[in-house]
Design a protein around this motif. Structure first.
Motif, mmCIF file in Angstrom:
data_model
loop_
_atom_site.group_PDB
_atom_site.id
_atom_site.type_symbol
_atom_site.label_atom_id
_atom_site.label_comp_id
_atom_site.label_asym_id
_atom_site.label_seq_id
_atom_site.Cartn_x
_atom_site.Cartn_y
_atom_site.Cartn_z
ATOM 1 N N HIS A 129 0.836 -1.281 0.055
ATOM 2 C CA HIS A 129 0.082 -0.071 0.022
ATOM 3 C C HIS A 129 0.970 1.252 0.000
ATOM 4 N N ILE A 165 -3.997 -4.769 -10.205
ATOM 5 C CA ILE A 165 -5.328 -4.397 -9.893
ATOM 6 C C ILE A 165 -6.221 -4.711 -10.992
ATOM 7 N N ASP A 170 -9.325 -6.689 -4.504
ATOM 8 C CA ASP A 170 -8.686 -5.951 -3.470
ATOM 9 C C ASP A 170 -7.949 -7.046 -2.721
ATOM 10 N N CYS A 171 -6.700 -6.430 -2.585
ATOM 11 C CA CYS A 171 -5.602 -7.368 -2.062
ATOM 12 C C CYS A 171 -6.064 -7.814 -0.497
ATOM 13 N N VAL A 259 -14.225 -6.104 1.480
ATOM 14 C CA VAL A 259 -13.119 -6.306 2.590
ATOM 15 C C VAL A 259 -13.458 -6.361 3.940
#
Length: 493
Positions: A129, A165, A170-171, A259
């Motif tokens: 991030h 991406i 989302d990671c 998430v």
């Protein structure tokens, strides 16, 4: 210790990210298939009560690389951009002893290109991030913000616009999934093994080697190649356990957040995520098989000791929770296998040991295997002594995580588990022998056992800078910290 030549044994540390300990065939999981990991266990020792004391990536990896407890590393929560300046590291000590060392894949250290004692790092941290924020990194090349080695390679193979991406996941999303959109050979899991095989080609043949082969998966994004996703998508998958102490209420519909940490996720969405998570594990397993075949071709398999471990687990819907950091088994219990294909250590193979072990035990174990002195900064213990019948092993593990309102401490000996939520004072007690899924909170029924464990926690926390206890009682609501002031980051400490 016997060997096939006069060199010390080679060592391979296979690390995965966010893999539950129960997601292996050898753990009798009802659907997950892991033939190559099973064989690692059959050719060695499986530690059934292995835990991550601080179950998120950065603090867990700090303990792995230094052999220190979370209080010694100072990392008792998750915080990025804190420098790694430890005096003694696993790779650094092996270098001093003549090993050729190589790390491939995930490091999650700071700065991102910190070698941490290795001769060389071929890096892929996934979506890092703080390095991905383009508005804060305008001076860096936008095509490679992280210093990552996988990303430019991917762009060279799949097109200059290719990025992590592209797939739309989302990671940190543990509730959504879709198959990988490019050829399987371009997946980061396969890339780690391709680079590791190339290391076998270019290693110094006059030295023993230490290879840290570190996968980003099965950490999200849940993006397995189609062939592996197809293995699970139509199966009857197990229903996550939900304890009698859990509130299923989700007034704000947090389960719709991809998430989410907790909530009621739509059934079909969750089933896709569950299938993809299992598929990523099987993909890793097959790639481990690919690497073992390459080791045979290069003639090093029988002179190599292999350790397989994860940095923490994944809750995957257990008790309506997702991701990690919490003290429940899906999050804190990890696979921990010491495999010896060439019988170099002359241990009793295909055995299971139930004593509580922790990630800090990796460094002293691998140094012990290499016959390298263990620095006095190390808190962990070599599990080789357990394999040889040590009856003076630790009695329990103390784990914790600063996590806002869910900040907690836990204690376990593998038979029972005690949990204290420091911000609310809530206590939980589980009998893991009879209730491995933590369905029944015994805190109101087993007052003597609750008092027993509470006193141990008071002892563990006495003197802590947060002020959790005066040595007599626990204090609720003291502000948790991610990083302790009395850390041991550098040699000047």
């Amino acid at each position: 210790m016997k060997g096939v030549n006069n060199l010390k044994p080679n060592i391979v540390l296979i690390m995965v990210d966010q893999m539950r300990a129960d997601c292996m065939s050898i753990e009798d999981h009802p659907v997950v298939d892991t033939p190559n990991i099973d064989q690692l266990a059959r050719q060695g020792i499986r530690f059934s009560n292995a835990y991550a004391a601080t179950p998120t990536c950065v603090p867990a990896r700090a303990s792995i690389m230094t052999g220190m407890s979370q209080t010694k590393t100072g990392r008792v929560g998750y915080q990025e951009k804190v420098e790694w300046n430890y005096e003694h590291t696993l790779a650094g000590e092996l270098v001093k002893s003549g090993y050729h060392t190589q790390a491939i894949g995930k490091m999650h250290v700071y700065p991102a290109r910190n070698l941490c004692g290795f001769h060389n790092v071929v890096l892929h941290d996934g979506y890092l991030h703080y390095n991905r924020k383009k508005h804060e990194n305008l001076e860096l090349e936008s095509f490679n913000l992280t210093g990552d080695d996988y990303l430019p390679w991917l762009k060279s193979k799949a097109g200059s616009s290719s990025d992590l991406i592209d797939i739309g996941l989302d990671c940190n999303a543990s509730t959504v999934a879709r198959p990988w959109h490019l050829p399987e050979s371009l997946h980061p899991t396969n890339w780690v093994v391709s680079e590791s095989i190339d290391f076998l080609r270019r290693r110094d043949p006059g030295k023993p080697f230490f290879l840290k082969m570190s996968f980003v998966r099965p950490h999200p994004p849940f993006d397995p190649p189609q062939a592996f996703y197809d293995m699970y998508k139509d199966l009857d998958l197990p229903v996550p356990p939900v304890g009698d102490w859990v509130s299923r209420e989700d007034i704000d519909r947090e389960g719709l957040n991809p998430v989410t940490l907790k909530g009621n996720v739509p059934d079909q969405r969750f089933k896709r995520a569950q299938a993809a998570y299992y598929a990523l594990i099987t993909q890793i397993d097959y790639q481990i098989g690919r690497f073992k075949n390459a080791m045979e071709e290069y003639g090093v398999l029988d002179n190599t000791v292999i350790m397989f471990v994860s940095d923490h687990g994944e809750l995957l819907g257990d008790h309506c929770y997702f991701r990690k950091a919490l003290p429940y088994q899906g999050s804190v219990r990890v696979p921990f296998i010491l495999s010896d294909p060439g019988d170099l250590l002359q241990l009793h193979q295909n055995e299971k040991i139930n004593n509580p072990v922790e990630l800090r035990d990796i460094m002293p174990t691998l140094l012990d295997i290499a016959n390298v002195p263990v620095p006095d900064t190390v808190d962990g213990q070599s599990v080789l002594s357990l394999c040889k019948g040590n009856n003076k092993w630790r009695k329990y593990i103390h784990g914790e995580h600063a996590y806002g309102k869910l900040s907690h401490h836990y204690l376990t000996d593998g038979k029972e588990k005690y949990i204290w939520y420091s911000q609310t004072g809530e206590e939980q007690l589980f009998n893991l022998q009879n209730d491995s899924k933590e369905l029944e909170n015994l805190s109101s029924k087993e007052k003597n056992r609750l008092t027993y464990w509470r006193h141990i926690l008071i002892k563990e926390l006495t003197g802590r800078e947060e002020g959790y206890t005066d040595g007599e009682q626990l204090f609720i609501g003291k502000e948790p910290k991610n990083i302790l002031n009395n850390h041991n980051f550098s040699s000047s400490k």
